[in-house]
Design an enzyme around this catalytic site. Structure first.
Site, PDB file in Angstrom:
ATOM      1  N   ASP A 199      72.638  68.595  53.827  1.00 60.89           N
ATOM      2  CA  ASP A 199      72.115  68.620  52.450  1.00 60.89           C
ATOM      3  C   ASP A 199      71.378  67.343  52.068  1.00 60.89           C
ATOM      4  O   ASP A 199      71.372  66.938  50.905  1.00 60.89           O
ATOM      5  CB  ASP A 199      73.248  68.896  51.439  1.00 60.89           C
ATOM      6  CG  ASP A 199      73.974  70.188  51.751  1.00 60.89           C
ATOM      7  OD1 ASP A 199      73.312  71.143  52.174  1.00 60.89           O
ATOM      8  OD2 ASP A 199      75.205  70.227  51.586  1.00 60.89           O
TER       9      ASP A 199
ATOM     10  N   LYS B 215      66.473  68.060  53.705  1.00 60.50           N
ATOM     11  CA  LYS B 215      65.594  68.378  54.848  1.00 60.50           C
ATOM     12  C   LYS B 215      64.560  69.443  54.478  1.00 60.50           C
ATOM     13  O   LYS B 215      63.407  69.365  54.873  1.00 60.50           O
ATOM     14  CB  LYS B 215      66.445  68.909  56.019  1.00 60.50           C
ATOM     15  CG  LYS B 215      67.487  67.924  56.504  1.00 60.50           C
ATOM     16  CD  LYS B 215      68.373  68.543  57.566  1.00 60.50           C
ATOM     17  CE  LYS B 215      69.311  69.625  57.075  1.00 60.50           C
ATOM     18  NZ  LYS B 215      70.387  69.180  56.171  1.00 60.50           N
TER      19      LYS B 215
ATOM     20  N   GLY C 123      71.550  75.844  53.943  1.00 59.82           N
ATOM     21  CA  GLY C 123      70.949  76.196  52.655  1.00 59.82           C
ATOM     22  C   GLY C 123      69.965  75.105  52.294  1.00 59.82           C
ATOM     23  O   GLY C 123      70.371  73.979  52.015  1.00 59.82           O
ATOM     24  N   HIS C 124      68.683  75.427  52.392  1.00 62.55           N
ATOM     25  CA  HIS C 124      67.652  74.430  52.119  1.00 62.55           C
ATOM     26  C   HIS C 124      66.892  74.852  50.873  1.00 62.55           C
ATOM     27  O   HIS C 124      66.202  75.866  50.877  1.00 62.55           O
ATOM     28  CB  HIS C 124      66.693  74.317  53.316  1.00 62.55           C
ATOM     29  CG  HIS C 124      67.403  74.056  54.612  1.00 62.55           C
ATOM     30  ND1 HIS C 124      66.905  74.420  55.836  1.00 62.55           N
ATOM     31  CD2 HIS C 124      68.592  73.452  54.871  1.00 62.55           C
ATOM     32  CE1 HIS C 124      67.752  74.056  56.781  1.00 62.55           C
ATOM     33  NE2 HIS C 124      68.785  73.480  56.229  1.00 62.55           N
TER      34      HIS C 124
ATOM     35  N   GLN D  97      72.027  71.463  59.025  1.00 61.09           N
ATOM     36  CA  GLN D  97      73.232  70.633  58.966  1.00 61.09           C
ATOM     37  C   GLN D  97      72.852  69.148  59.129  1.00 61.09           C
ATOM     38  O   GLN D  97      71.764  68.770  58.736  1.00 61.09           O
ATOM     39  CB  GLN D  97      74.265  71.063  60.027  1.00 61.09           C
ATOM     40  CG  GLN D  97      74.966  72.364  59.703  1.00 61.09           C
ATOM     41  CD  GLN D  97      74.154  73.605  60.028  1.00 61.09           C
ATOM     42  OE1 GLN D  97      73.635  73.730  61.127  1.00 61.09           O
ATOM     43  NE2 GLN D  97      74.056  74.527  59.101  1.00 61.09           N
TER      44      GLN D  97
HETATM   45  P1  GDP Z   1      68.990  70.426  52.881  1.00 60.91           P
HETATM   46  O1  GDP Z   1      70.073  71.386  53.234  1.00 60.91           O
HETATM   47  O2  GDP Z   1      69.026  69.170  53.678  1.00 60.91           O
HETATM   48  O3  GDP Z   1      67.618  71.066  52.881  1.00 60.91           O
HETATM   49  O4  GDP Z   1      69.272  69.981  51.369  1.00 60.91           O
HETATM   50  P2  GDP Z   1      69.688  70.950  50.167  1.00 60.91           P
HETATM   51  O5  GDP Z   1      68.494  71.743  49.788  1.00 60.91           O
HETATM   52  O6  GDP Z   1      70.934  71.685  50.468  1.00 60.91           O
HETATM   53  O7  GDP Z   1      70.070  69.887  49.052  1.00 60.91           O
HETATM   54  C1  GDP Z   1      69.145  68.973  48.561  1.00 60.91           C
HETATM   55  C2  GDP Z   1      68.944  69.253  47.056  1.00 60.91           C
HETATM   56  O8  GDP Z   1      68.341  68.125  46.452  1.00 60.91           O
HETATM   57  C3  GDP Z   1      67.994  70.414  46.775  1.00 60.91           C
HETATM   58  O9  GDP Z   1      68.423  71.071  45.620  1.00 60.91           O
HETATM   59  C4  GDP Z   1      66.656  69.733  46.528  1.00 60.91           C
HETATM   60  O10 GDP Z   1      65.822  70.455  45.635  1.00 60.91           O
HETATM   61  C5  GDP Z   1      67.077  68.456  45.886  1.00 60.91           C
HETATM   62  N1  GDP Z   1      66.218  67.292  46.190  1.00 60.91           N
HETATM   63  C6  GDP Z   1      65.580  66.994  47.349  1.00 60.91           C
HETATM   64  N2  GDP Z   1      65.003  65.779  47.250  1.00 60.91           N
HETATM   65  C7  GDP Z   1      65.290  65.314  46.010  1.00 60.91           C
HETATM   66  C8  GDP Z   1      65.016  64.066  45.331  1.00 60.91           C
HETATM   67  O11 GDP Z   1      64.381  63.162  45.855  1.00 60.91           O
HETATM   68  N3  GDP Z   1      65.514  63.932  44.073  1.00 60.91           N
HETATM   69  C9  GDP Z   1      66.240  64.914  43.458  1.00 60.91           C
HETATM   70  N4  GDP Z   1      66.687  64.686  42.238  1.00 60.91           N
HETATM   71  N5  GDP Z   1      66.531  66.088  44.070  1.00 60.91           N
HETATM   72  C10 GDP Z   1      66.065  66.264  45.333  1.00 60.91           C
HETATM   73  P1  IMO Z   2      72.375  72.327  55.541  1.00 58.84           P
HETATM   74  O1  IMO Z   2      71.439  72.793  56.623  1.00 58.84           O
HETATM   75  C1  IMO Z   2      76.361  70.906  54.472  1.00 58.84           C
HETATM   76  C2  IMO Z   2      79.689  72.409  56.858  1.00 58.84           C
HETATM   77  C3  IMO Z   2      80.692  73.321  56.178  1.00 58.84           C
HETATM   78  C4  IMO Z   2      81.940  72.955  56.959  1.00 58.84           C
HETATM   79  C5  IMO Z   2      81.422  72.746  58.372  1.00 58.84           C
HETATM   80  C6  IMO Z   2      81.585  73.963  59.275  1.00 58.84           C
HETATM   81  O2  IMO Z   2      72.130  72.950  54.222  1.00 58.84           O
HETATM   82  O3  IMO Z   2      72.432  70.838  55.523  1.00 58.84           O
HETATM   83  P2  IMO Z   2      80.346  76.303  59.415  1.00 58.84           P
HETATM   84  O4  IMO Z   2      80.235  77.417  58.435  1.00 58.84           O
HETATM   85  O5  IMO Z   2      79.025  75.754  59.847  1.00 58.84           O
HETATM   86  O6  IMO Z   2      81.210  76.635  60.598  1.00 58.84           O
HETATM   87  O7  IMO Z   2      81.121  75.133  58.617  1.00 58.84           O
HETATM   88  O8  IMO Z   2      80.043  72.450  58.241  1.00 58.84           O
HETATM   89  N1  IMO Z   2      78.279  72.862  56.771  1.00 58.84           N
HETATM   90  C7  IMO Z   2      77.370  72.271  55.985  1.00 58.84           C
HETATM   91  N2  IMO Z   2      77.486  71.269  55.088  1.00 58.84           N
HETATM   92  N3  IMO Z   2      75.144  71.446  54.707  1.00 58.84           N
HETATM   93  C8  IMO Z   2      75.002  72.434  55.622  1.00 58.84           C
HETATM   94  O9  IMO Z   2      73.806  72.916  55.981  1.00 58.84           O
HETATM   95  C9  IMO Z   2      76.150  72.926  56.277  1.00 58.84           C
HETATM   96  N4  IMO Z   2      76.371  73.893  57.196  1.00 58.84           N
HETATM   97  C10 IMO Z   2      77.673  73.831  57.499  1.00 58.84           C
HETATM   98  O10 IMO Z   2      80.799  73.024  54.810  1.00 58.84           O
HETATM   99  O11 IMO Z   2      82.441  71.721  56.498  1.00 58.84           O
HETATM  100 MG    MG Z   3      71.685  72.340  52.362  1.00 58.41          MG
END
Ligand code: GDP
Ligand code: IMO
Ligand code: MG
Length: 435
Positions: A13, A16, A40-41, A224
């Site tokens: 999270d 990416k 979840g991106h 991840q």
């Molecule tokens: P990922 O799994 O690495 O793609 O990250 P996620 O999407 O799960 O979580 C990142 C969250 O932060 C998302 O809701 C993005 O919209 C948000 N986000 C990304 N970059 C920024 C930033 O620079 N500032 C803020 N406030 N939010 C951001």
């Molecule tokens: P993105 O791509 C954050 C964590 C789960 C759990 C562990 C194992 O959005 O960064 P799983 O279901 O993969 O066997 O769970 O990994 N986990 C993540 N945490 N971001 C993710 O993906 C994750 N995908 C799995 O919360 O701790």
């Molecule tokens: Mg994510």
């Protein structure tokens, strides 16, 4: 143009999705190499919000090819519903998405099997996303997995499916985790899925290597984060795939000699979802403020993310494992209101300095983080898109991270949108991404 890996340097999270979407326009193909719909991106483009789980974030760039590599586990129902959601939001997926014939297929029974570890007394609950990811990878390494190519071969699929599922039902009944499922109906459903995904399936390793020979460039998208990597993460509190840079090669069939650079995405602080050790977790008001300002709730499960301070030893570790050329620091704006910002610059266990990342959960749990305090900038950086416009203390903070981690900060994000980003001039990042 270069072939570059972008991946998470913490526990996932890191942002990416936003970064891959932003820079995908500089590449010809975006290829995911591991994980499944546990990812979840979230990507914002203007008013529109997209949550990508299985499909590479590069799909949002019209005309770019997106590849689901052999290293993924694929739930066809999740894939098709993600495709439908994207298509109905105006994103063209058909014709741009290519699925590896070697990716492994995830079945509902994998979710049932996840209860073996998550829901039984005496087992360490990992706090997974409950998507069946781990059990599907177990079948892969247990050499009984069903791959996309197998699903497309009806006779082979039927026989293989029946025998694998019989085994699962027996185990599930024995351990009291069986949940009623109509295995024959599921098999029929998967045969229908096969017909729908067939036009997108190919040997993506051939596709990618041919593209490289033709002078095209590839962006490898990690899901991840490195600390969730099956080998290098905080085992057993990890996911079941190779999220680190090495996974990009095994998960796509592109050789290490073809990769030009590796970019690590890191938050300006750190979060974690699920169980497991977390040395810099802030269980106080500071952690709550980070969660609130950063909207730190899981995109897949909605769970509140655990929040804490930037961890330099952890970053130094993941920088070595991945060979980061440059860091992308996201969510700098989330720290805007803090009077002081803590950074963990060292680990101690029992008063003794620890130089390398300890291998066991027990040791990481005993880590006493050594903090240094930096003054906050107390000014909004939200949306700032030029380095010169950042407050001096925010620049100092970034310089501190750069100096302590030993990796340049080549790109900084100050908001969820594409234009809320800056690239450092003359950086290694700029060279790799802008050519
Ligand atoms: P990922 O799994 O690495 O793609 O990250 P996620 O999407 O799960 O979580 C990142 C969250 O932060 C998302 O809701 C993005 O919209 C948000 N986000 C990304 N970059 C920024 C930033 O620079 N500032 C803020 N406030 N939010 C951001
Ligand atoms: P993105 O791509 C954050 C964590 C789960 C759990 C562990 C194992 O959005 O960064 P799983 O279901 O993969 O066997 O769970 O990994 N986990 C993540 N945490 N971001 C993710 O993906 C994750 N995908 C799995 O919360 O701790
Ligand atoms: Mg994510």
């Amino acid at each position: 143009m270069a072939n570059v890996i972008i991946l998470g340097s913490q526990w996932g999270d890191e942002g990416k999705g936003k970064i891959v979407d932003l820079f995908a326009d500089r590449f010809d193909i975006v290829a995911r190499y591991q994980g499944g719909h546990n990812a979840g991106h979230t990507v914002f483009i203007g008013e529109k919000k997209y949550v990508l789980k299985l499909i590479p974030s590069g799909i949002l760039r019209p005309g770019k090819k997106a590849v689901i590599g052999n290293g993924l586990v694929l739930d066809p129902a999740a894939l098709l519903s993600e495709m439908e959601a994207l298509e109905s939001a105006g994103v063209k997926v058909t014709g741009n998405l290519f699925i590896s014939n070697r990716a492994h297929i995830l079945f509902p029974a994998h979710r049932m099997m996840e209860k073996m570890s998550e829901g039984r007394e005496g087992r360490i609950s990992i706090g997974t996303t409950s998507r069946g990811i781990g059990p599907c990878y177990e079948d892969k390494t247990g050499r009984r997995g069903i791959r996309v190519a197998d699903l497309l071969n009806r006779d082979f699929f039927r026989a293989q499916y029946d025998s694998v599922m019989e085994e699962k039902v027996t185990i599930a009944r024995t351990f009291g985790i069986y949940s009623e499922m109509d295995l024959a109906a599921i098999r029929d459903e998967y045969e229908r899925f096969a017909d729908r995904i067939r036009p997108m399936v190919c040997d993506t390793a051939v596709l990618l290597n041919q593209a490289i020979r033709d002078g095209r460039s590839i962006l490898f998208e990690g899901a991840q984060g490195t600390m969730l990597d099956i080998d290098h993460g905080t085992y057993p509190f990890v996911t079941s795939s190779s999220a680190s840079a090495g996974g990009a090669c095994t998960g796509t069939g592109v050789a290490p000699t073809k990769i030009d650079g590796v970019l690590g995405v890191s938050k300006a602080y750190i979060t974690r979802v699920g169980g497991g050790p977390f040395p810099t977790e802030a269980l106080d008001a500071a952690g709550d403020l980070i969660r609130k300002r950063g909207n730190e709730f899981g995109a897949v499960t909605g769970r509140p993310r655990r929040c804490g301070w930037f961890d330099v030893p952890l970053l130094r570790y993941t920088a070595v494992i991945n060979g980061f050329d440059s860091l992308i620091v996201t969510k700098l704006d989330v720290l805007d209101e803090f009077e002081t910002i803590q950074v963990c610059t060292g680990y101690r266990i029992g008063g003794q300095e620890v130089c390398d990342m300890p291998p066991t959960v027990g040791e990481i749990e005993r880590v006493e983080p050594v903090y240094e305090s930096l003054p906050g900038w107390k000014t909004s950086t939200f949306g700032v898109a030029s380095f010169d416009e950042l407050p001096g203390r925010a620049k100092d903070y970034l310089a501190f991270l750069e100096e302590r981690t030993g990796v340049e900060v080549g790109c900084i994000s100050t908001g969820p949108e594409r234009n809320q980003t800056m690239v450092r001039q003359g950086s290694r990042f700029e060279k790799l991404v802008r050519g």
